[in-house]
Design a protein around this motif. Sequence first.
Motif, PDB file in Angstrom:
ATOM      1  N   LYS A 137       0.839  -1.214   0.000  1.00 22.26           N
ATOM      2  CA  LYS A 137       0.000   0.000   0.000  1.00 22.26           C
ATOM      3  C   LYS A 137       0.873   1.262   0.000  1.00 22.26           C
ATOM      4  O   LYS A 137       0.576   2.231  -0.686  1.00 22.26           O
ATOM      5  N   PHE A 138       1.962   1.240   0.789  1.00 20.89           N
ATOM      6  CA  PHE A 138       2.861   2.409   0.817  1.00 20.89           C
ATOM      7  C   PHE A 138       3.495   2.609  -0.563  1.00 20.89           C
ATOM      8  O   PHE A 138       3.671   3.728  -1.032  1.00 20.89           O
ATOM      9  N   GLN A 140       2.128   1.819  -3.377  1.00 23.88           N
ATOM     10  CA  GLN A 140       1.073   2.396  -4.231  1.00 23.88           C
ATOM     11  C   GLN A 140       0.966   3.905  -4.006  1.00 23.88           C
ATOM     12  O   GLN A 140       0.851   4.689  -4.947  1.00 23.88           O
ATOM     13  N   MET A 141       1.062   4.314  -2.723  1.00 23.83           N
ATOM     14  CA  MET A 141       1.002   5.754  -2.407  1.00 23.83           C
ATOM     15  C   MET A 141       2.175   6.495  -3.033  1.00 23.83           C
ATOM     16  O   MET A 141       2.021   7.566  -3.632  1.00 23.83           O
ATOM     17  N   LYS A 144       2.457   7.553  -6.914  1.00 20.99           N
ATOM     18  CA  LYS A 144       1.812   8.772  -7.426  1.00 20.99           C
ATOM     19  C   LYS A 144       2.855   9.887  -7.609  1.00 20.99           C
ATOM     20  O   LYS A 144       2.712  10.764  -8.448  1.00 20.99           O
ATOM     21  N   ALA A 177      -1.534   3.753  -9.753  1.00 24.98           N
ATOM     22  CA  ALA A 177      -1.197   5.103  -9.297  1.00 24.98           C
ATOM     23  C   ALA A 177      -0.123   5.786 -10.148  1.00 24.98           C
ATOM     24  O   ALA A 177       0.036   7.004 -10.076  1.00 24.98           O
TER      25      ALA A 177
END
Length: 266
Positions: A137-138, A140-141, A144, A177
């Motif tokens: 998840k990190f 994916q963040m 961006k 992302a």
Amino acid sequence: MKTIAVVLAGPRGRMGQEALRLIERTPNLQLVGAVDRVNGGKRIADIAGLPALDAPVYEDLAQCLQEVQADVLLDLTTPEIGKKHVHIAMQHGVRSVIGTTGFTEAELQDLTHTAKERGIGTIIAPNFAVGAVLMMKFAQMAAKYFQDVEVIELHHDQKLDAPSGTAMKTVDLIRTARTPKQQGHPNETETWTGARGANVDGIHVHSVRLPGLVAHQEVLFGGDGQMLTIRHDSFNRASFMSGVKLAIETVMQLDTLVYGLENIMD
Ligand SMILES: NC(=O)c1ccc[n+]([C@@H]2O[C@H](COP(=O)([O-])OP(=O)(O)OC[C@H]3O[C@@H](n4cnc5c(N)ncnc54)[C@H](O)[C@@H]3O)[C@@H](O)[C@H]2O)c1
Ligand SMILES: O=C(O)C1=N[C@H](C(=O)O)CCC1
């Protein structure tokens, strides 16, 4: 909480043995059957080294699901067998939690469709470790903000599939992302084939296999004068068990397929 009747495929494996210990100590989980490559007709308790659980062992999942009343199949076998098992469970109307890795995008799409059509809850989780889910998840963040990223996954040398399911899921999340980009020099070449790893939309993925490792991954993001490294390490297979428990409990509420534990973690 209602007791959940579990069939475990792969009880003698590294993950399978850990899962047996989880089931043994968890009051709302009951082992009602196991599927092994050998040992058909025995009970789990009769197999040397396994916990004293009184559940029958089968060598064929279809026969097992015909003879025992199961709520959930927990599959921890091999890529080849896991793919067969999830179909058999669906045919028998039994929910699955699949920890086995090696599913392609096309196979996942096909299973998602079948699960929806039949209304059968299924969880395919490439990594049950909470920290690994956070690492993905990190990543994916971060994707961006950083288009340039490479994934290095490191596993024990008995692993059959490459890249790891975790690396595939990580790339999947990053792609949601990241603005697509072919990374590196446009004219780069490989003097040794494979030197740059797999290339998915320009994201390079490298698989390391060494004795002594369990399951590890680094996601490296590069930017102007900076690098961000996100790393997770599983040092043992106990690290996966809270995720296995969560998946078994959650799949009981599902009637579709969920791919990845991040979709069921609060
Ligand atoms: N999702 C996760 O978090 C996670 C974590 C660790 C491992 N894994 C995956 O789980 C799987 C198992 O990993 P492991 O390290 O325990 O492997 P392992 O090799 O130790 O165990 C696999 C077991 O499957 C059994 N098996 C093979 N064919 C079978 C059949 N036809 N029927 C029943 N059992 C059969 C083998 O006898 C073996 O005991 C692998 O796909 C691995 O990638 C996933
Ligand atoms: O031991 C393995 O095999 C593992 N496989 C998973 C993967 O393919 O991502 C992750 C956990 C360990």
